[in-house]
Design a protein around this motif. Structure first.
Motif, short mmCIF file in Angstrom:
data_model
loop_
_atom_site.label_atom_id
_atom_site.label_comp_id
_atom_site.label_asym_id
_atom_site.label_seq_id
_atom_site.Cartn_x
_atom_site.Cartn_y
_atom_site.Cartn_z
N ASN A 117 10.67 -1.39 5.97
CA ASN A 117 9.87 -0.17 5.89
C ASN A 117 10.12 0.48 4.54
O ASN A 117 11.26 0.86 4.23
N PHE A 118 9.07 0.59 3.73
CA PHE A 118 9.24 1.13 2.38
C PHE A 118 9.82 2.53 2.39
O PHE A 118 10.69 2.86 1.58
N TRP A 119 9.36 3.39 3.31
CA TRP A 119 9.80 4.78 3.32
C TRP A 119 11.29 4.87 3.68
O TRP A 119 12.02 5.71 3.11
N VAL A 120 11.75 4.02 4.56
CA VAL A 120 13.17 3.99 4.90
C VAL A 120 13.99 3.50 3.70
O VAL A 120 15.02 4.08 3.35
N ASP A 121 13.53 2.41 3.07
CA ASP A 121 14.24 1.88 1.91
C ASP A 121 14.31 2.91 0.79
O ASP A 121 15.36 3.13 0.18
N LEU B 21 1.10 -4.65 -10.97
CA LEU B 21 0.60 -6.00 -10.71
C LEU B 21 1.73 -6.95 -10.31
O LEU B 21 1.61 -7.66 -9.30
N PRO B 22 2.87 -7.00 -11.05
CA PRO B 22 3.97 -7.84 -10.57
C PRO B 22 4.48 -7.45 -9.19
O PRO B 22 4.84 -8.31 -8.39
N ILE B 23 4.53 -6.14 -8.90
CA ILE B 23 5.00 -5.71 -7.58
C ILE B 23 4.09 -6.25 -6.48
O ILE B 23 4.57 -6.74 -5.43
N ILE B 24 2.79 -6.21 -6.68
CA ILE B 24 1.86 -6.75 -5.68
C ILE B 24 2.09 -8.24 -5.48
O ILE B 24 2.17 -8.74 -4.34
N PHE B 25 2.23 -8.99 -6.58
CA PHE B 25 2.45 -10.44 -6.47
C PHE B 25 3.80 -10.74 -5.81
O PHE B 25 3.91 -11.68 -5.01
N VAL B 26 4.82 -9.96 -6.15
CA VAL B 26 6.15 -10.17 -5.55
C VAL B 26 6.12 -9.92 -4.05
O VAL B 26 6.68 -10.70 -3.27
N LEU B 27 5.47 -8.85 -3.63
CA LEU B 27 5.41 -8.55 -2.20
C LEU B 27 4.56 -9.59 -1.46
O LEU B 27 4.87 -9.95 -0.31
N ARG C 113 0.83 -1.21 0.00
CA ARG C 113 0.00 0.00 0.00
C ARG C 113 0.86 1.26 0.00
O ARG C 113 0.49 2.27 -0.61
N ALA C 114 2.00 1.21 0.67
CA ALA C 114 2.90 2.36 0.67
C ALA C 114 3.46 2.61 -0.73
O ALA C 114 3.52 3.76 -1.19
N VAL C 115 3.87 1.54 -1.41
CA VAL C 115 4.36 1.68 -2.79
C VAL C 115 3.28 2.27 -3.69
O VAL C 115 3.53 3.21 -4.46
N LEU C 116 2.08 1.73 -3.60
CA LEU C 116 0.98 2.18 -4.46
C LEU C 116 0.56 3.61 -4.14
O LEU C 116 0.29 4.41 -5.05
N ALA C 117 0.51 3.95 -2.85
CA ALA C 117 0.11 5.30 -2.48
C ALA C 117 1.13 6.33 -2.95
O ALA C 117 0.77 7.38 -3.50
N PHE C 118 2.40 6.03 -2.74
CA PHE C 118 3.46 6.93 -3.19
C PHE C 118 3.41 7.12 -4.70
O PHE C 118 3.54 8.24 -5.21
N SER C 119 3.19 6.04 -5.42
CA SER C 119 3.15 6.10 -6.88
C SER C 119 1.92 6.86 -7.37
O SER C 119 1.99 7.61 -8.35
N ALA C 120 0.78 6.66 -6.71
CA ALA C 120 -0.44 7.36 -7.11
C ALA C 120 -0.29 8.86 -6.94
O ALA C 120 -0.66 9.65 -7.83
#
Length: 551
Positions: free
Chosen positions: A164-168, A490-496, A64-71
């Motif tokens: 933590n996505f934001w730290v990474d 979609l691949p990012i969601i499946f990978v995570l 959700r952090a990846v998707l929110a940041f990207s949106a």
């Protein structure tokens, strides 16, 4: 020195440099993503965005952090383009059309950087620097972060946390991408790449007549591009433009920068799972596929199949004479083996079989070595599929680096692999069904190759163009934007989800029946599975396009 010898030395020197960088640069990447200390600048960033750097995230929260940041990034970049005529440094350019702004916003946020426009005549400096260039960094950092999260899934046990996505994101941007971009920009400036914000530079020798070009932050954009994070560049001619790629050694440097991060990431994988040999095996798979691609692309272009190429001794059309056939062919292989998208020659002008190789590189899933981050997680997904196939052969539950690959894991890995082929074949068929293939310059097999290349480039988040296809139309901008969006997230969601499933498992001790995944046998199996999966999926399309034209 013959052309073949020069090309071999060019490729060999790249191998030596990448091998030398593998351990020190990979160790630096490992320290960045595995360290626990935060710099003062990083703490300021965390405070501004309201993030607790000590808080771990489950795969769902990470996704959700990846998707929110990207949106938010897509909306912000779209707004910059639509409002650029009201912005400082707009150079008097009008707003980008809605369909074009959508395509470009999605393109740069997904790390595709496909450009349907000519940068120096469409985007003002503020949009280029504060919009596109920023995404060159953070979209690449997001890809590396997802790869690191997957590796943590293999390395951790009995936990739901993947970091933590934001730290990474913050660490990778500040400690890896920015420093390398600065050093790369300085080196390119020493090589003759211009760095300016002037407008109205008169250029006559490049066009055969007088044309007014808008200058721009070329050196910095070029350095960012060759990190494997940008495709189009400031000038539409891309790395064939002497302002962006003046000499043979800047050409070599750009290829090196394209490859150095993705080829060093397997070292991070090996260190995090505590088995350096596992990283070596993944790097070996990448190297074998890359070496085969570079060799075949050079062979087809140097052989010059066709009446005119054979008469002149090489396929020279569309090549940059400053770099020669081999310098162009090796660049073409490198840029499509990764998700860079930069080009220093026209792939549309390659021989039929030579032009097929860049297309096939992208169809492999860009895993050799692939994009920054996306290459590693794509290759690990293929490794999971391989151990599953091997497990079926011997009738036991497959295992990979101490984790069992059960029904849930193989379903997620299969879905991740199938996303891009589904997008490529569906969108290509839709283009022909709706008559939008008519914007291709050529008919017949070559026209199919032009359409297929564009869709493959978008769906795999590559960004390079075959040329010969007009894509600045509402239909193409919308369709390719959807391909880029779905092909990235979609691949990012499946990978995570796969990473979360692996992290919750208890370690599985190796037994006498465990398949060793660090030996040459497994390396060969992963190479074979990768090629076979792609051949089974795309061979009919290739047979109607470049293979039919070449044969």
């Amino acid at each position: 020195m013959t052309t073949t010898t020069a090309g071999a030395l060019f490729a060999f020197s790249l191998v030596v440099a990448l091998t030398a960088a593998y351990r020190p640069f990979g160790d630096h990447l490992y320290r960045v993503v595995a360290g626990t200390r935060h710099s003062r600048v990083e703490r300021i960033v965390y405070r501004l965005v309201g993030v607790d750097p000590a808080a771990g995230q489950s795969w769902g929260v990470y996704a959700r952090a990846v998707l929110a940041f990207s949106a938010v990034s897509v909306l912000g970049l779209y707004a910059l383009q639509r409002l650029q005529n009201h912005l400082w440094l707009s150079l008097g350019f009008p707003p980008v059309p809605p369909h074009g702004a959508w395509n470009t916003a999605v393109s740069f946020v997904t790390n595709t950087n496909w450009q349907w426009y000519s940068g120096e005549s469409t985007m003002g400096h503020l949009v280029q620097m504060a919009g596109l260039a920023v995404q060159n960094f953070v979209s690449a950092a997001a890809g590396i972060a997802v790869a690191v999260a997957l590796v943590r899934g293999f390395a951790r046990a009995r936990t739901g946390e993947l970091g933590n996505f934001w730290v990474d994101l913050t660490r990778i941007t500040l400690r890896v991408l920015l420093p390398v971009a600065v050093l790369g920009a300085l080196a390119l400036m020493l090589g003759g790449v211009v760095q300016n914000l002037s407008a109205g530079t008169d250029v006559t020798t490049l066009t055969g007549g007088t044309q007014t070009l808008t200058g721009g932050p070329v050196a910095s954009q070029e350095a960012i591009k060759e990190l494997g994070t940008n495709g189009g560049g400031f000038f539409n001619a891309n790395s064939a433009h002497p302002f962006e790629n003046p000499t043979a050694w800047t050409n070599w440097l750009q290829v090196f920068l394209i490859l150095v991060i993705p080829f060093s990431l397997p070292r991070v994988f090996g260190r995090m799972v505590g088995q350096h040999r596992q990283g070596h095996a993944i790097a070996a798979v990448m190297a074998i596929l890359a070496a085969a691609s570079v060799a075949l692309t050079n062979a087809f272009e140097l052989a010059g199949h066709g009446t005119v190429p054979q008469a002149v001794g090489a396929a020279l059309e569309g090549k940059e004479m400053r770099f020669g056939v081999s310098g162009s062919a090796t660049f073409a292989a490198a840029t499509t083996l990764t998700s860079t998208g930069a080009v220093n020659s026209s792939h549309d002008s390659y021989t039929a079989l030579g032009g097929m190789l860049p297309l096939a590189n992208m169809m492999l899933g860009e895993v050799a070595p692939g994009g920054v981050g996306s290459g590693l997680y794509g290759m690990l997904v293929l490794a999971v599929i391989t151990v599953f196939v091997a497990g079926l052969m011997v009738g036991r539950t497959p295992e990979y680096v101490g984790k069992r690959i059960g029904a849930r894991e193989i379903k997620l890995a299969s879905l991740c692999f199938l996303v891009t082929p589904a997008l490529v074949l569906t969108c290509t068929a839709a283009a022909f069904a709706t008559g939008n293939n008519a914007t291709a310059l050529n008919a017949g097999p070559h026209g199919l190759s032009e359409v297929l290349y564009a869709v493959t480039s978008a769906s795999n988040n590559n960004g390079s163009a075959f040329a010969g296809l007009t894509v600045g139309t509402p239909w193409w901008n919308t369709a390719l934007g959807l391909c880029m969006l779905l092909g990235r997230f979609l691949p990012i969601i499946f990978v995570l989800a796969l990473a979360g499933s692996l992290a919750r498992q208890a370690p599985t001790p190796a037994t006498g029946g465990t398949l060793p995944t660090h030996r040459p046998l497994f390396v060969g199996m992963v190479v074979g599975v990768t090629v076979l999966l792609v051949a089974l999926t795309f061979l009919p399309a290739l047979a109607l396009g470049p293979l039919a034209e070449g044969l």
